[in-house]
Design a protein around this motif. Structure first.
Motif, PDB file in Angstrom:
ATOM      1  N   TRP A  28       0.835  -1.211   0.000  1.00 27.05           N
ATOM      2  CA  TRP A  28       0.000   0.000   0.000  1.00 27.05           C
ATOM      3  C   TRP A  28       0.867   1.257   0.000  1.00 27.05           C
ATOM      4  N   LEU A  29       1.939   1.253   0.823  1.00 23.23           N
ATOM      5  CA  LEU A  29       2.821   2.418   0.880  1.00 23.23           C
ATOM      6  C   LEU A  29       3.522   2.668  -0.459  1.00 23.23           C
ATOM      7  N   ILE A  30       3.866   1.593  -1.167  1.00 21.13           N
ATOM      8  CA  ILE A  30       4.581   1.731  -2.441  1.00 21.13           C
ATOM      9  C   ILE A  30       3.615   1.993  -3.594  1.00 21.13           C
ATOM     10  N   LEU A  31       2.527   1.207  -3.659  1.00 21.07           N
ATOM     11  CA  LEU A  31       1.621   1.269  -4.806  1.00 21.07           C
ATOM     12  C   LEU A  31       0.407   2.169  -4.596  1.00 21.07           C
ATOM     13  N   GLY A  32       0.004   2.325  -3.338  1.00 20.22           N
ATOM     14  CA  GLY A  32      -1.124   3.192  -3.043  1.00 20.22           C
ATOM     15  C   GLY A  32      -2.498   2.603  -3.334  1.00 20.22           C
ATOM     16  N   LEU A  37      -4.622  -1.471   1.608  1.00 22.64           N
ATOM     17  CA  LEU A  37      -4.848  -0.895   2.932  1.00 22.64           C
ATOM     18  C   LEU A  37      -5.952  -1.672   3.655  1.00 22.64           C
ATOM     19  N   THR A  38      -7.012  -1.994   2.937  1.00 20.99           N
ATOM     20  CA  THR A  38      -8.104  -2.783   3.521  1.00 20.99           C
ATOM     21  C   THR A  38      -7.594  -4.142   3.985  1.00 20.99           C
ATOM     22  N   LEU A  39      -6.791  -4.793   3.149  1.00 19.53           N
ATOM     23  CA  LEU A  39      -6.219  -6.098   3.529  1.00 19.53           C
ATOM     24  C   LEU A  39      -5.273  -5.950   4.720  1.00 19.53           C
ATOM     25  N   PHE A  40      -4.483  -4.877   4.731  1.00 16.91           N
ATOM     26  CA  PHE A  40      -3.584  -4.647   5.858  1.00 16.91           C
ATOM     27  C   PHE A  40      -4.379  -4.520   7.155  1.00 16.91           C
ATOM     28  N   ILE A  41      -5.429  -3.712   7.148  1.00 20.60           N
ATOM     29  CA  ILE A  41      -6.242  -3.521   8.348  1.00 20.60           C
ATOM     30  C   ILE A  41      -6.859  -4.849   8.787  1.00 20.60           C
ATOM     31  N   THR A  42      -7.345  -5.626   7.838  1.00 23.99           N
ATOM     32  CA  THR A  42      -7.957  -6.932   8.154  1.00 23.99           C
ATOM     33  C   THR A  42      -6.923  -7.878   8.761  1.00 23.99           C
ATOM     34  N   PHE A  43      -5.778  -8.023   8.089  1.00 21.81           N
ATOM     35  CA  PHE A  43      -4.749  -8.944   8.591  1.00 21.81           C
ATOM     36  C   PHE A  43      -4.171  -8.468   9.919  1.00 21.81           C
ATOM     37  N   ALA A  44      -3.990  -7.159  10.068  1.00 28.27           N
ATOM     38  CA  ALA A  44      -3.463  -6.626  11.320  1.00 28.27           C
ATOM     39  C   ALA A  44      -4.439  -6.850  12.472  1.00 28.27           C
TER      40      ALA A  44
END
Length: 191
Positions: A28-32, A37-44
């Motif tokens: 997300w930080l590299i590609l935007g 971001l949604t997957l990051f929030i879910t996995f986190a």
């Protein structure tokens, strides 16, 4: 000593969700891409729910290494609970749930009193886990960027809390039976 399946799933799941969280955050930080971001929030969120349970269990096991007073009023089953557990038919489903450290509840390896003490420790771990399940909800309220996704945090927190509550119920359901067994054993020894 071989690790239980539950322990292996918790530990490997924590590592898996950590790796997935890092990959998605980096992407997300590299590609935007918003989906990352949604997957990051879910996995986190899943990472949090697994890691906090490992941490709470580890800390409380160290703090209660000398045992827990199973005679404490906190650990006594009330009449209301006995009725509730019959209504919930705990005896029918309690064996279907996993045990994280089965040897702690083995009457071959422990006295009934030791098992009762271990049950109290396990109950305490799960009670704290119920409470910490709602930290993501609090964070989603406090952190403005997460407010739009509060429903995800509410659903995962409620599901995690209910899952831990099942283990609290099992401990509270089983402990009087273990203590009755200890009492019968002590009567035979003294009588």
């Amino acid at each position: 000593m071989k690790k239980s399946v539950s322990k292996q799933v918790m530990e490997k799941g924590t590592l898996l969700f950590l790796a997935l969280s890092v990959i998605c955050l980096t992407g997300w930080l590299i590609l935007g891409y918003g989906v990352l971001l949604t997957l990051f929030i879910t996995f986190a969120t899943f990472l949090y729910h697994l890691a906090i349970r490992l941490a709470v269990g580890g800390i409380l096991n160290k703090l209660t290494a000398g045992g827990v007073d199973y005679k404490s009023a906190w650990f006594r089953q009330s009449r209301f609970e006995a009725v509730l557990y019959r209504m919930l038919k705990v005896h029918k489903w309690k064996l279907k749930l996993p045990t994280y450290v089965p040897e702690n509840f083995s009457l071959k390896e422990n006295t009934p009193e030791q098992v009762a003490s271990n049950m109290c420790c396990a109950e305490f771990v799960h009670e704290i886990n119920v409470a910490v399940s709602f930290v993501p909800v609090i964070l989603s309220i406090v952190i403005p960027a997460l407010r739009d996704t509060i429903i995800v945090f509410v659903l995962t927190s409620v599901a995690a809390a209910l899952f831990d509550l099942l283990f609290v119920i099992i401990q509270r359901y089983n402990r009087p039976r273990i203590l009755q067994m200890a009492e019968r054993r002590n009567k035979v020894r003294t009588g």
